[in-house]
Design an enzyme around this catalytic site. Structure first.
Site, PDB file in Angstrom:
ATOM      1  N   ASN A   1       0.829  -1.207   0.000  1.00 54.60           N
ATOM      2  CA  ASN A   1       0.000   0.000   0.000  1.00 54.60           C
ATOM      3  C   ASN A   1       0.864   1.259   0.000  1.00 54.60           C
ATOM      4  O   ASN A   1       2.063   1.207  -0.299  1.00 54.60           O
ATOM      5  CB  ASN A   1      -0.999  -0.014   1.163  1.00 54.60           C
ATOM      6  CG  ASN A   1      -2.359   0.529   0.752  1.00 54.60           C
ATOM      7  OD1 ASN A   1      -2.473   1.635   0.237  1.00 54.60           O
ATOM      8  ND2 ASN A   1      -3.391  -0.276   0.964  1.00 54.60           N
ATOM      9  N   ARG A   2       0.262   2.390   0.340  1.00 57.61           N
ATOM     10  CA  ARG A   2       0.915   3.682   0.167  1.00 57.61           C
ATOM     11  C   ARG A   2       1.572   4.188   1.451  1.00 57.61           C
ATOM     12  O   ARG A   2       1.068   3.960   2.546  1.00 57.61           O
ATOM     13  CB  ARG A   2      -0.096   4.714  -0.334  1.00 57.61           C
ATOM     14  CG  ARG A   2      -0.525   4.494  -1.773  1.00 57.61           C
ATOM     15  CD  ARG A   2      -1.672   5.428  -2.162  1.00 57.61           C
ATOM     16  NE  ARG A   2      -1.915   5.403  -3.592  1.00 57.61           N
ATOM     17  CZ  ARG A   2      -2.607   4.460  -4.234  1.00 57.61           C
ATOM     18  NH1 ARG A   2      -3.124   3.458  -3.560  1.00 57.61           N
ATOM     19  NH2 ARG A   2      -2.775   4.518  -5.543  1.00 57.61           N
TER      20      ARG A   2
ATOM     21  N   HIS B   1       3.594   0.062  -2.541  1.00 52.07           N
ATOM     22  CA  HIS B   1       3.894  -1.362  -2.734  1.00 52.07           C
ATOM     23  C   HIS B   1       5.387  -1.704  -2.675  1.00 52.07           C
ATOM     24  O   HIS B   1       5.875  -2.560  -3.412  1.00 52.07           O
ATOM     25  CB  HIS B   1       3.300  -1.846  -4.054  1.00 52.07           C
ATOM     26  CG  HIS B   1       1.794  -1.866  -4.067  1.00 52.07           C
ATOM     27  ND1 HIS B   1       1.050  -1.901  -2.916  1.00 52.07           N
ATOM     28  CD2 HIS B   1       0.909  -1.886  -5.105  1.00 52.07           C
ATOM     29  CE1 HIS B   1      -0.243  -1.919  -3.241  1.00 52.07           C
ATOM     30  NE2 HIS B   1      -0.353  -1.908  -4.541  1.00 52.07           N
TER      31      HIS B   1
ATOM     32  N   HIS C   1      -1.696 -10.067  -3.861  1.00 51.35           N
ATOM     33  CA  HIS C   1      -2.397  -9.097  -4.716  1.00 51.35           C
ATOM     34  C   HIS C   1      -2.986  -9.786  -5.944  1.00 51.35           C
ATOM     35  O   HIS C   1      -2.843  -9.307  -7.068  1.00 51.35           O
ATOM     36  CB  HIS C   1      -1.429  -7.985  -5.126  1.00 51.35           C
ATOM     37  CG  HIS C   1      -2.086  -6.689  -5.514  1.00 51.35           C
ATOM     38  ND1 HIS C   1      -2.765  -6.527  -6.701  1.00 51.35           N
ATOM     39  CD2 HIS C   1      -2.164  -5.495  -4.868  1.00 51.35           C
ATOM     40  CE1 HIS C   1      -3.218  -5.290  -6.797  1.00 51.35           C
ATOM     41  NE2 HIS C   1      -2.863  -4.634  -5.686  1.00 51.35           N
ATOM     42  N   SER C   2      -3.663 -10.897  -5.733  1.00 53.10           N
ATOM     43  CA  SER C   2      -4.331 -11.570  -6.858  1.00 53.10           C
ATOM     44  C   SER C   2      -5.600 -10.819  -7.257  1.00 53.10           C
ATOM     45  O   SER C   2      -6.287 -10.239  -6.410  1.00 53.10           O
ATOM     46  CB  SER C   2      -4.687 -13.015  -6.491  1.00 53.10           C
ATOM     47  OG  SER C   2      -3.535 -13.824  -6.468  1.00 53.10           O
ATOM     48  N   TYR C   3      -5.882 -10.853  -8.541  1.00 54.10           N
ATOM     49  CA  TYR C   3      -7.090 -10.256  -9.112  1.00 54.10           C
ATOM     50  C   TYR C   3      -8.093 -11.386  -9.366  1.00 54.10           C
ATOM     51  O   TYR C   3      -7.903 -12.190 -10.277  1.00 54.10           O
ATOM     52  CB  TYR C   3      -6.766  -9.555 -10.429  1.00 54.10           C
ATOM     53  CG  TYR C   3      -6.057  -8.226 -10.313  1.00 54.10           C
ATOM     54  CD1 TYR C   3      -6.718  -7.042 -10.622  1.00 54.10           C
ATOM     55  CD2 TYR C   3      -4.724  -8.145  -9.910  1.00 54.10           C
ATOM     56  CE1 TYR C   3      -6.074  -5.813 -10.550  1.00 54.10           C
ATOM     57  CE2 TYR C   3      -4.071  -6.928  -9.829  1.00 54.10           C
ATOM     58  CZ  TYR C   3      -4.748  -5.762 -10.150  1.00 54.10           C
ATOM     59  OH  TYR C   3      -4.107  -4.556 -10.072  1.00 54.10           O
TER      60      TYR C   3
ATOM     61  N   ASP D   1     -11.288   1.268  -3.419  1.00 54.29           N
ATOM     62  CA  ASP D   1      -9.844   1.109  -3.239  1.00 54.29           C
ATOM     63  C   ASP D   1      -9.489   1.658  -1.868  1.00 54.29           C
ATOM     64  O   ASP D   1      -8.878   2.727  -1.742  1.00 54.29           O
ATOM     65  CB  ASP D   1      -9.071   1.839  -4.332  1.00 54.29           C
ATOM     66  CG  ASP D   1      -7.592   1.460  -4.359  1.00 54.29           C
ATOM     67  OD1 ASP D   1      -7.188   0.573  -3.575  1.00 54.29           O
ATOM     68  OD2 ASP D   1      -6.840   2.043  -5.163  1.00 54.29           O
TER      69      ASP D   1
ATOM     70  N   GLN E   1      -7.506  -4.619   2.053  1.00 53.19           N
ATOM     71  CA  GLN E   1      -7.708  -3.634   0.993  1.00 53.19           C
ATOM     72  C   GLN E   1      -8.687  -4.216  -0.013  1.00 53.19           C
ATOM     73  O   GLN E   1      -8.483  -5.312  -0.543  1.00 53.19           O
ATOM     74  CB  GLN E   1      -6.393  -3.280   0.307  1.00 53.19           C
ATOM     75  CG  GLN E   1      -6.491  -2.119  -0.680  1.00 53.19           C
ATOM     76  CD  GLN E   1      -6.435  -0.761   0.000  1.00 53.19           C
ATOM     77  OE1 GLN E   1      -6.177  -0.668   1.196  1.00 53.19           O
ATOM     78  NE2 GLN E   1      -6.652   0.298  -0.767  1.00 53.19           N
TER      79      GLN E   1
ATOM     80  N   GLU F   1      -6.848  -7.798  -0.340  1.00 48.11           N
ATOM     81  CA  GLU F   1      -5.448  -7.801   0.071  1.00 48.11           C
ATOM     82  C   GLU F   1      -5.344  -7.727   1.596  1.00 48.11           C
ATOM     83  O   GLU F   1      -5.480  -6.648   2.183  1.00 48.11           O
ATOM     84  CB  GLU F   1      -4.724  -6.612  -0.565  1.00 48.11           C
ATOM     85  CG  GLU F   1      -4.899  -6.510  -2.076  1.00 48.11           C
ATOM     86  CD  GLU F   1      -4.654  -5.103  -2.592  1.00 48.11           C
ATOM     87  OE1 GLU F   1      -3.675  -4.457  -2.126  1.00 48.11           O
ATOM     88  OE2 GLU F   1      -5.432  -4.635  -3.437  1.00 48.11           O
TER      89      GLU F   1
END
Length: 309
Positions: free
Chosen positions: A57-58, A83, A153-155, A216, A249, A277
């Protein structure tokens, strides 16, 4: 490749990436987005399928202060760090060792100062497939205090085609950490009531977000032993996620775009997938949230299990 009688999962050494996840009750479709060419994971601007680190993350302003010392990180998301930086864990080639057909262990060494982070870090990710459930056991040891916050971080698209707005989501989360317009948390925890993150009861993604604003943000998981998240496809295929992490997330791939050579399945476009996430609080050190700090005496650990059946 990991395989049981219920699932077949392709794992790459680049970023610990999950390239494909086939549920054998639904043959000929992968329930995750991926790239057909493994080389595409080296660039991978959308963190497709990888394990993110040293900090997911940020981090606002690309800097944080720990034990009185300020550390400066690459700013790879406008003025902010995201990340783990452009050379973070998810863009590195890990050492991979198989343990039969159902488990794989990946390891990586991150030297002191790597991407601006303090301390040498030794990371390991073990993925074990048990029936239809994939368990991530993550551990990072350090030789001096350092923030560590890994995340898979799978979609996910359980139909293997189209978008995911007809999927139904339930979260064990009564609160979230709202963001500012720059997607940096404001530094407070707020109820999910009346927001697009209110999935305390099962709710179709398209109903929660009718204007397609896109989600998000990090939800704060309630205490409990049940799944942190349950995602159900229109045909009944169900994902359940358990984790020992405090946050999740929820990202509806609103900024996803075409890159590289996609695997067969949905096009890589906004709302083609949902990321769930498991993680610590974003920008924790700068916002006063509980921060995940690994020390030589207390390594970072995470256990997250994802079952799709």
């Amino acid at each position: 490749m990991l395989e049981t009688e219920k699932a077949r999962i392709t794992v790459l050494s680049i970023g610990c990436a999950i390239q494909a996840w086939e549920v054998k009750s639904r043959p000929h479709r992968s329930v995750v987005l991926g790239y057909g060419n493994p080389a595409d994971y080296i660039a991978n601007p959308v963190a497709m399928g990888i394990v993110i680190g040293r900090v997911a993350n940020r981090i606002s302003g690309g800097r944080f202060t720990l034990d009185g010392q300020t550390h400066t990180l690459p700013r790879n998301a406008g003025p902010d760090h995201i990340h783990g930086g452009p050379g973070g864990f998810g863009w590195r080639n890990w050492r991979m060792e198989r343990d039969g057909s159902r488990a794989v262990r990946l390891t990586l060494t991150s030297e002191d100062g790597d991407q601006g982070y303090p301390g040498k870090a030794e990371a390991s990710v073990t993925m074990t497939l048990d029936g239809a459930a994939l368990r991530y056991d993550m551990k990072v040891t350090v030789d001096r205090p350092s923030p560590v916050n890994l995340a898979q971080h799978s979609y996910f698209n359980l139909m293997g085609d189209g978008d995911v707005m007809d999927h139904v989501l339930q979260l064990r989360a009564s609160n979230y950490t709202p963001n500012g317009p720059d997607l940096i948390p404001l530094g407070k925890v707020a109820p999910v009531d009346g927001t697009i993150y209110d999935f305390r009861k099962p709710r179709r993604l398209g109903l929660a977000d009718p204007d397609r604003e896109g989600s998000d943000a990090n939800v704060v998981l309630d205490p409990g032993e049940g799944p942190a998240a349950t995602l159900t496809a229109p045909d009944g295929l169900r994902l359940r996620l358990w984790t020992d992490q405090p946050g999740l997330q929820v990202y509806s791939s609103v900024t996803l775009g075409p890159h590289g050579t996609p695997m067969p399945g949905p096009r890589h476009l906004p709302f083609a997938a949902l990321c769930l996430e498991a993680q610590g609080y974003p920008d924790a050190l700068n916002k006063g949230f509980p921060a995940s700090i690994a020390t030589p005496d207390a390594p970072y650990t995470q256990t997250t299990t994802i079952e799709i059946a």
